[in-house]
Every structure is written in structure tokens, then in C-alpha cells.
Scaffold this active site. Structure first.
Site, PDB file in Angstrom:
ATOM      1  N   THR A   1      -3.034   5.713   0.353  1.00  0.00           N
ATOM      2  CA  THR A   1      -1.463   5.921   0.422  1.00  0.00           C
ATOM      3  C   THR A   1      -0.930   7.191   0.853  1.00  0.00           C
ATOM      4  O   THR A   1      -1.576   8.146   1.019  1.00  0.00           O
ATOM      5  CB  THR A   1      -0.846   5.826  -1.124  1.00  0.00           C
ATOM      6  N   ASP A   2       0.338   7.010   1.523  1.00  0.00           N
ATOM      7  CA  ASP A   2       0.778   8.417   2.139  1.00  0.00           C
ATOM      8  C   ASP A   2       1.062   9.547   0.934  1.00  0.00           C
ATOM      9  O   ASP A   2       1.287  10.622   1.184  1.00  0.00           O
ATOM     10  CB  ASP A   2       2.115   7.974   2.759  1.00  0.00           C
ATOM     11  N   GLU A   3       0.892   9.020  -0.078  1.00  0.00           N
ATOM     12  CA  GLU A   3       1.631   9.977  -1.445  1.00  0.00           C
ATOM     13  C   GLU A   3       0.524  11.168  -1.513  1.00  0.00           C
ATOM     14  O   GLU A   3       0.743  12.042  -2.254  1.00  0.00           O
ATOM     15  CB  GLU A   3       1.697   9.076  -2.623  1.00  0.00           C
TER      16      GLU A   3
ATOM     17  N   TYR B   1      -0.828   9.361 -10.413  1.00  0.00           N
ATOM     18  CA  TYR B   1      -1.317   8.232  -9.304  1.00  0.00           C
ATOM     19  C   TYR B   1      -1.905   8.807  -7.948  1.00  0.00           C
ATOM     20  O   TYR B   1      -2.855   8.593  -7.499  1.00  0.00           O
ATOM     21  CB  TYR B   1       0.025   7.404  -9.016  1.00  0.00           C
TER      22      TYR B   1
ATOM     23  N   LYS C   1      -5.494   8.725  -6.138  1.00  0.00           N
ATOM     24  CA  LYS C   1      -5.778   8.301  -4.842  1.00  0.00           C
ATOM     25  C   LYS C   1      -6.560   9.192  -4.059  1.00  0.00           C
ATOM     26  O   LYS C   1      -7.487   9.068  -3.129  1.00  0.00           O
ATOM     27  CB  LYS C   1      -4.685   7.652  -4.217  1.00  0.00           C
TER      28      LYS C   1
HETATM   29  P1  NAD Z   1      -0.808  -3.984  -7.254  1.00  0.00           P
HETATM   30  O1  NAD Z   1      -0.795  -3.357  -8.450  1.00  0.00           O
HETATM   31  O2  NAD Z   1      -0.025  -5.005  -6.996  1.00  0.00           O
HETATM   32  O3  NAD Z   1      -2.257  -4.814  -7.330  1.00  0.00           O
HETATM   33  C1  NAD Z   1      -3.482  -4.000  -7.748  1.00  0.00           C
HETATM   34  C2  NAD Z   1      -4.559  -5.066  -7.831  1.00  0.00           C
HETATM   35  O4  NAD Z   1      -5.775  -4.432  -8.554  1.00  0.00           O
HETATM   36  C3  NAD Z   1      -4.055  -6.146  -9.080  1.00  0.00           C
HETATM   37  O5  NAD Z   1      -4.473  -7.517  -8.795  1.00  0.00           O
HETATM   38  C4  NAD Z   1      -5.142  -5.674 -10.170  1.00  0.00           C
HETATM   39  O6  NAD Z   1      -5.331  -6.768 -11.075  1.00  0.00           O
HETATM   40  C5  NAD Z   1      -6.357  -5.075  -9.570  1.00  0.00           C
HETATM   41  N1  NAD Z   1      -6.994  -4.273 -10.356  1.00  0.00           N
HETATM   42  C6  NAD Z   1      -6.609  -3.166 -10.993  1.00  0.00           C
HETATM   43  N2  NAD Z   1      -7.586  -2.608 -11.667  1.00  0.00           N
HETATM   44  C7  NAD Z   1      -8.921  -3.349 -11.422  1.00  0.00           C
HETATM   45  C8  NAD Z   1     -10.073  -3.173 -11.589  1.00  0.00           C
HETATM   46  N3  NAD Z   1     -10.537  -2.197 -12.504  1.00  0.00           N
HETATM   47  N4  NAD Z   1     -11.028  -4.019 -11.178  1.00  0.00           N
HETATM   48  C9  NAD Z   1     -10.726  -5.096 -10.310  1.00  0.00           C
HETATM   49  N5  NAD Z   1      -9.433  -5.028 -10.094  1.00  0.00           N
HETATM   50  C10 NAD Z   1      -8.317  -4.265 -10.412  1.00  0.00           C
HETATM   51  O7  NAD Z   1      -1.111  -2.848  -6.020  1.00  0.00           O
HETATM   52  P2  NAD Z   1      -0.747  -2.887  -4.560  1.00  0.00           P
HETATM   53  O8  NAD Z   1       0.785  -2.663  -4.545  1.00  0.00           O
HETATM   54  O9  NAD Z   1      -0.790  -4.292  -3.738  1.00  0.00           O
HETATM   55  O10 NAD Z   1      -1.637  -1.879  -3.880  1.00  0.00           O
HETATM   56  C11 NAD Z   1      -2.788  -2.154  -3.535  1.00  0.00           C
HETATM   57  C12 NAD Z   1      -3.674  -0.886  -2.976  1.00  0.00           C
HETATM   58  O11 NAD Z   1      -2.705  -0.531  -1.819  1.00  0.00           O
HETATM   59  C13 NAD Z   1      -3.547   0.146  -4.080  1.00  0.00           C
HETATM   60  O12 NAD Z   1      -4.953   0.776  -3.799  1.00  0.00           O
HETATM   61  C14 NAD Z   1      -2.518   1.037  -3.439  1.00  0.00           C
HETATM   62  O13 NAD Z   1      -2.890   2.348  -3.901  1.00  0.00           O
HETATM   63  C15 NAD Z   1      -2.598   0.818  -2.121  1.00  0.00           C
HETATM   64  N6  NAD Z   1      -1.057   1.173  -1.489  1.00  0.00           N
HETATM   65  C16 NAD Z   1      -0.249   0.477  -1.862  1.00  0.00           C
HETATM   66  C17 NAD Z   1       1.301   0.613  -1.391  1.00  0.00           C
HETATM   67  C18 NAD Z   1       2.514   0.028  -1.963  1.00  0.00           C
HETATM   68  O14 NAD Z   1       3.731   0.145  -1.329  1.00  0.00           O
HETATM   69  N7  NAD Z   1       2.479  -0.827  -2.948  1.00  0.00           N
HETATM   70  C19 NAD Z   1       1.354   1.583  -0.271  1.00  0.00           C
HETATM   71  C20 NAD Z   1       0.154   2.057  -0.105  1.00  0.00           C
HETATM   72  C21 NAD Z   1      -0.949   2.123  -0.538  1.00  0.00           C
HETATM   73  O1  DAU Z   2       4.363   5.516  -0.503  1.00  0.00           O
HETATM   74  C1  DAU Z   2       3.337   4.416  -1.061  1.00  0.00           C
HETATM   75  C2  DAU Z   2       3.472   4.275  -2.489  1.00  0.00           C
HETATM   76  O2  DAU Z   2       4.739   3.693  -2.670  1.00  0.00           O
HETATM   77  C3  DAU Z   2       2.527   3.476  -2.920  1.00  0.00           C
HETATM   78  O3  DAU Z   2       1.131   4.224  -2.886  1.00  0.00           O
HETATM   79  C4  DAU Z   2       2.492   3.023  -4.486  1.00  0.00           C
HETATM   80  O4  DAU Z   2       1.474   2.156  -4.839  1.00  0.00           O
HETATM   81  C5  DAU Z   2       3.793   2.408  -4.548  1.00  0.00           C
HETATM   82  O5  DAU Z   2       4.116   2.149  -6.061  1.00  0.00           O
HETATM   83  C6  DAU Z   2       5.082   3.196  -3.888  1.00  0.00           C
HETATM   84  O6  DAU Z   2       5.430   4.273  -4.855  1.00  0.00           O
HETATM   85  P1  DAU Z   2       6.833   4.799  -5.057  1.00  0.00           P
HETATM   86  O7  DAU Z   2       6.783   5.653  -6.248  1.00  0.00           O
HETATM   87  O8  DAU Z   2       7.509   5.347  -3.821  1.00  0.00           O
HETATM   88  O9  DAU Z   2       7.564   3.177  -5.270  1.00  0.00           O
HETATM   89  P2  DAU Z   2       8.716   2.862  -6.318  1.00  0.00           P
HETATM   90  O10 DAU Z   2       8.987   1.428  -5.844  1.00  0.00           O
HETATM   91  O11 DAU Z   2       8.344   3.211  -7.949  1.00  0.00           O
HETATM   92  O12 DAU Z   2       9.740   3.932  -6.276  1.00  0.00           O
HETATM   93  C7  DAU Z   2      10.535   3.937  -4.995  1.00  0.00           C
HETATM   94  C8  DAU Z   2      11.635   5.050  -4.938  1.00  0.00           C
HETATM   95  O13 DAU Z   2      12.541   4.447  -5.902  1.00  0.00           O
HETATM   96  C9  DAU Z   2      11.047   6.221  -5.629  1.00  0.00           C
HETATM   97  O14 DAU Z   2      11.923   7.185  -5.128  1.00  0.00           O
HETATM   98  C10 DAU Z   2      11.466   6.169  -7.174  1.00  0.00           C
HETATM   99  C11 DAU Z   2      12.690   5.209  -7.121  1.00  0.00           C
HETATM  100  N1  DAU Z   2      12.909   4.312  -8.216  1.00  0.00           N
HETATM  101  C12 DAU Z   2      12.081   3.474  -8.471  1.00  0.00           C
HETATM  102  C13 DAU Z   2      12.046   2.732  -9.527  1.00  0.00           C
HETATM  103  C14 DAU Z   2      10.824   1.885 -10.062  1.00  0.00           C
HETATM  104  C15 DAU Z   2      14.317   4.452  -8.824  1.00  0.00           C
HETATM  105  O15 DAU Z   2      15.180   4.963  -8.321  1.00  0.00           O
HETATM  106  N2  DAU Z   2      14.513   3.765  -9.804  1.00  0.00           N
HETATM  107  C16 DAU Z   2      13.247   2.778 -10.423  1.00  0.00           C
HETATM  108  O16 DAU Z   2      13.596   2.064 -11.253  1.00  0.00           O
END
Ligand code: NAD
Ligand code: DAU
Length: 348
Positions: A131-133, A156, A160
Site C-alpha cells: 500500500t502507499d500508506e 495497519y 504492511k
Molecule cells: P480485504 O479486507 O477486502 O480482503 C482481505 C482478504 O484477505 C479477505 O478475503 C480475508 O478473508 C483474507 N484474509 C485475511 N486474513 C487472512 C489469513 N490469515 N489467511 C488467509 N486469508 C486472510 O482487503 P483489500 O482491500 O482487498 O486489500 C487486499 C490487499 O491489497 C491487502 O494486502 C491490502 O493491504 C492491499 N491494498 C489495499 C488497498 C485498498 O484500497 N483497499 C490499496 C492498496 C493496497
Molecule cells: O491508501 C491505500 C489504503 O487505502 C489501503 O492500504 C487500505 O487497505 C484501505 O483501507 C485504504 O485506507 P484509508 O484509511 O485511506 O481508507 P478508508 O476508506 O478507511 O478512509 C478513506 C478516508 O476517509 C480517510 O481519510 C478516512 C476517511 N473516513 C473513513 C471512514 C471509514 C471518514 O471520514 N469516515 C469514515 O467513516
């Protein structure tokens, strides 16, 4: 004829990656390993579940014996590792679970890959999705590149970052072939409604308050999930061993502006009077350690490997809203039970 292990494939991004690979590479064997936590949902993949090149295994990436036996059974050529605990707010209340899944889980996988491939790494690849975080937070200026120093702030992002470091250490120490990509915020179908966009869609639909942390001034760089899946395909097949690639949409939005746009789209789609949904916006207590701004420079991926995002944000957001409104059963299923308890605790 590759044999590929994809972890986390029943979650949000993973399900889009699994679908893309199963449909695009019918001669490859795709094994999807997922524990099916609250975030994993096999309904995400009903359209491909009977394809002959696809197998689902319910299991935990922390289970060393299971992982070893899967390597022995399938003799994987590649791993695309997405399984993780992914929600920042949950990491604040439950940090240990994030360290276990994201750091230890990744170590179990890289260790199994190294042992199974027995240092004969030709044509093998461990692809770690990050992730970019991990880069921390930007002020008003600047952009994350692949050389930006790591500075994670939440449990988190720290977990990562830890997993990224271990993957690189296995490359440097044992020569394990790896690539890592760091992506910005994804949006699209099948995202669990704990994240900003699907949570807001669900609340607007049900005329509930939309909780905005702080003043809504935090900025995220949004990418359509199918574009992320395409980038993962590109990097898996064309990425250079040992390299890191940033993935992003060059699409920065202040949370409050994004939610206003979402409200306008929802009013139109639901046939509500203009301005109705905006009245639901409610400013709530800020997230602890809330990163101000993320912005990704993906020019390396674009120039070296030829990927680019396909959609404008407004178009992608409309498609996303349409998907959630048409997927009532999916949404009802995931917001029942546990979700209600989580929501109560997080927002009361
Ligand atoms: P998500 O939470 O929707 O899905 C995660 C999946 O991992 C789920 O299906 C869960 O059941 C599985 N999982 C969790 N723990 C596990 C374990 N111990 N063994 C096997 N499976 C397990 O997550 P997402 O948003 O799809 O993110 C997927 C990946 O991409 C993550 O590694 C996350 O850090 C990365 N990522 C997410 C975002 C975003 O915006 N969502 C952005 C950048 C990177
Ligand atoms: O940048 C990549 C990341 O983006 C991924 O690695 C993470 O898995 C993914 O969850 C996401 O993280 P964020 O924390 O940026 O996403 P989230 O949707 O939780 O929040 C987006 C923005 O909105 C953040 O500034 C927090 C704010 N927010 C979020 C929630 C859930 C609110 O203001 N209210 C809310 O209820």
C-alpha cells in the site's frame, strides 16, 4: 501453463484479480487461498467458481503445514499475495491481529516459497501487494515515488511496511525473486462497507448519517479496482525481479468533496431531490493519527511496463454506485450481524 497461488482472493481487490486471471489465462491453474474473515466473501466469485482452471481453498496464511502442503500439491510457479487485515480503523483497536496476519502471515508464505523452490528460483516469482500508506503522510506538496523513505503511522501501515521489509530481506539474503507494488486507495464493486465509499453509499441509500472524520480535509488518491487488477497482471508478467512499482490513479480528492460528489450521484440514481443526501453529512471525531494526504507517482509503471488507468473518477464512481444499488442481496448479507456491532462500536 503457470500454477499460481493467489491469497486473499475472496476479498475486495483479490476477487477482481482472481476473476481477471481465471478468465484471461485459461491454461494457468489459479488457486485462491482465503480464510474468509469478515472481509472475505465467496459471493464475490460466483461467476467463475466452476471454471476448470480455478480452485478455492479455505485456510489461514499463518497455517505453516497447510501452506507447505499446498506448495507440494500444486508446485506453484508464482504467488500473488493479497491476504491481509486491511482496515486502518480496525488496526487502531486491534493492532496485534494486524501484526500476526500481515507480518507473520507474509513470512510464512515467503518462507514456504523459498523452501519449496529450494533456491532454484528460475521462472519463479513472489509478488507482494502493498500500500502507499507505508510512505506515511504528505503535506500540501509532494508525491510518493518508489524511493520515498518508509514512515508508516497506523498499526495497519506499520504492519504492511514490516511485511514489505521481510519480502525485500528474502530477496537480498536468499535471492528469492520478488516484486512489490504499492497502490493508492481503491474503489469499486465488492468493497466491504467499512471503507469510506461503500459505507457512505450504504448510509445514503438508507438515509443514515454519513460520518466524516475531522473536517473532511484529508486527501486520498483514488483508483478503480479493475485498474489495480490490470496493473497487478502487468507487473506479475512484466515486472523486473527485485523491483517496486507504485500504482495510482493521479486522482486526488478531499474526502468532503468526494462525498459531495457521491451525494449528487446518489440523489440522481435514487430519484431524490438535489441536495437531499448532502444533509446526511455529519462531522465526527477524527481518526487517531489520521494521515493528511496520499498521492502516488506511478510514472515508473506507466513508462517501463505500459500500464495506465482506464477510467475517469466520475465514471468509475457512477459504475460503483450502480453496482451497490443492484447488489442488494450482497450488501444485506455483509451488513448483517457482526457489522452492526462493529458499526455501533466505531461510530457511537
Ligand atoms: P480485504 O479486507 O477486502 O480482503 C482481505 C482478504 O484477505 C479477505 O478475503 C480475508 O478473508 C483474507 N484474509 C485475511 N486474513 C487472512 C489469513 N490469515 N489467511 C488467509 N486469508 C486472510 O482487503 P483489500 O482491500 O482487498 O486489500 C487486499 C490487499 O491489497 C491487502 O494486502 C491490502 O493491504 C492491499 N491494498 C489495499 C488497498 C485498498 O484500497 N483497499 C490499496 C492498496 C493496497
Ligand atoms: O491508501 C491505500 C489504503 O487505502 C489501503 O492500504 C487500505 O487497505 C484501505 O483501507 C485504504 O485506507 P484509508 O484509511 O485511506 O481508507 P478508508 O476508506 O478507511 O478512509 C478513506 C478516508 O476517509 C480517510 O481519510 C478516512 C476517511 N473516513 C473513513 C471512514 C471509514 C471518514 O471520514 N469516515 C469514515 O467513516
Amino acid at each position: 501453463m503457470k500454477k499460481i497461488l493467489i491469497t486473499g482472493g475472496a476479498g475486495f481487490i483479490g476477487s477482481h484479480v482472481v476473476r481477471l486471471f481465471v478468465n484471461k489465462y485459461p491454461d494457468d491453474t489459479i488457486v485462491n487461498l482465503d480464510k474468509l474473515t469478515y472481509a472475505g466473501n465467496l459471493q464475490n466469485l460466483t461467476d467463475i467458481e466452476n471454471k476448470p482452471n480455478y480452485t478455492f481453498v479455505k485456510g489461514d496464511i499463518l497455517d505453516k503445514d497447510l501452506i507447505k502442503s499446498l506448495f507440494e500439491k500444486y508446485n506453484f510457479d508464482g504467488v500473488i499475495h493479497l491476504a491481509a487485515e486491511s482496515h486502518v480503523d480496525r488496526s487502531i483497536t486491534n493492532p496485534l491481529e494486524f501484526a500476526e496476519t500481515n507480518i507473520l502471515g507474509t513470512m510464512v508464505l515467503i518462507n514456504a516459497a523459498k523452501n519449496h523452490w529450494k533456491n532454484n528460483f528460475a521462472q519463479k516469482l513472489f509478488y507482494h501487494i502493498s500500500t502507499d500508506e507505508v510512505y506515511g503522510s504528505l503535506g500540501e506538496e509532494g508525491i510518493f515515488t518508489e524511493t520515498t523513505p518508509y514512515s508508516p503511522h497506523s498499526p495497519y501501515s506499520a504492519s504492511k511496511a514490516g511485511s514489505d521489509h521481510f519480502v525485500r530481506a528474502y530477496h537480498d539474503t536468499y535471492g528469492l525473486p520478488i516484486v512489490i507494488s504499492n497502490c493508492s486507495n481503491n474503489y469499486g464493486a465488492n468493497q466491504f462497507p467499512e471503507k469510506l465509499i461503500p459505507l457512505s453509499i450504504n448510509n445514503i441509500k438508507n438515509q443514515k448519517n454519513i460520518p466524516i472524520y475531522g473536517k473532511g480535509e484529508n486527501i486520498r488518491d483514488w483508483l478503480f479496482v479493475e485498474d489495480h487488477a490490470e496493473a497487478i497482471d502487468t507487473i506479475f508478467h512484466k515486472g523486473k525481479n527485485g523491483e517496486t512499482y507504485n500504482i495510482g490513479g493521479n486522482n486526488e480528492w478531499k474526502n468532503i468533496d468526494l462525498i459531495r460528489l457521491l451525494c449528487q450521484i446518489m440523489d440522481k440514481k435514487l430519484g431524490r431531490e438535489k441536495g437531499t443526501s448532502e444533509k446526511l453529512i455529519t462531522f465526527v471525531k477524527d481518526r487517531a493519527g489520521h494521515d493528511l494526504r496520499y498521492a502516488i507517482d506511478s510514472s515508473k509503471l506507466q513508462k517501463e511496463l505500459g500500464w495506465k488507468p482506464s477510467l475517469q473518477f466520475e465514471e468509475g464512481l457512477e459504475k460503483t454506485v450502480e453496482w451497490y444499488l443492484a447488489s442488494e442481496a450482497w450488501l444485506e448479507n455483509v451488513v448483517s450481524g457482526e457489522y452492526q456491532k462493529y458499526y455501533q462500536k466505531q461510530y457511537s
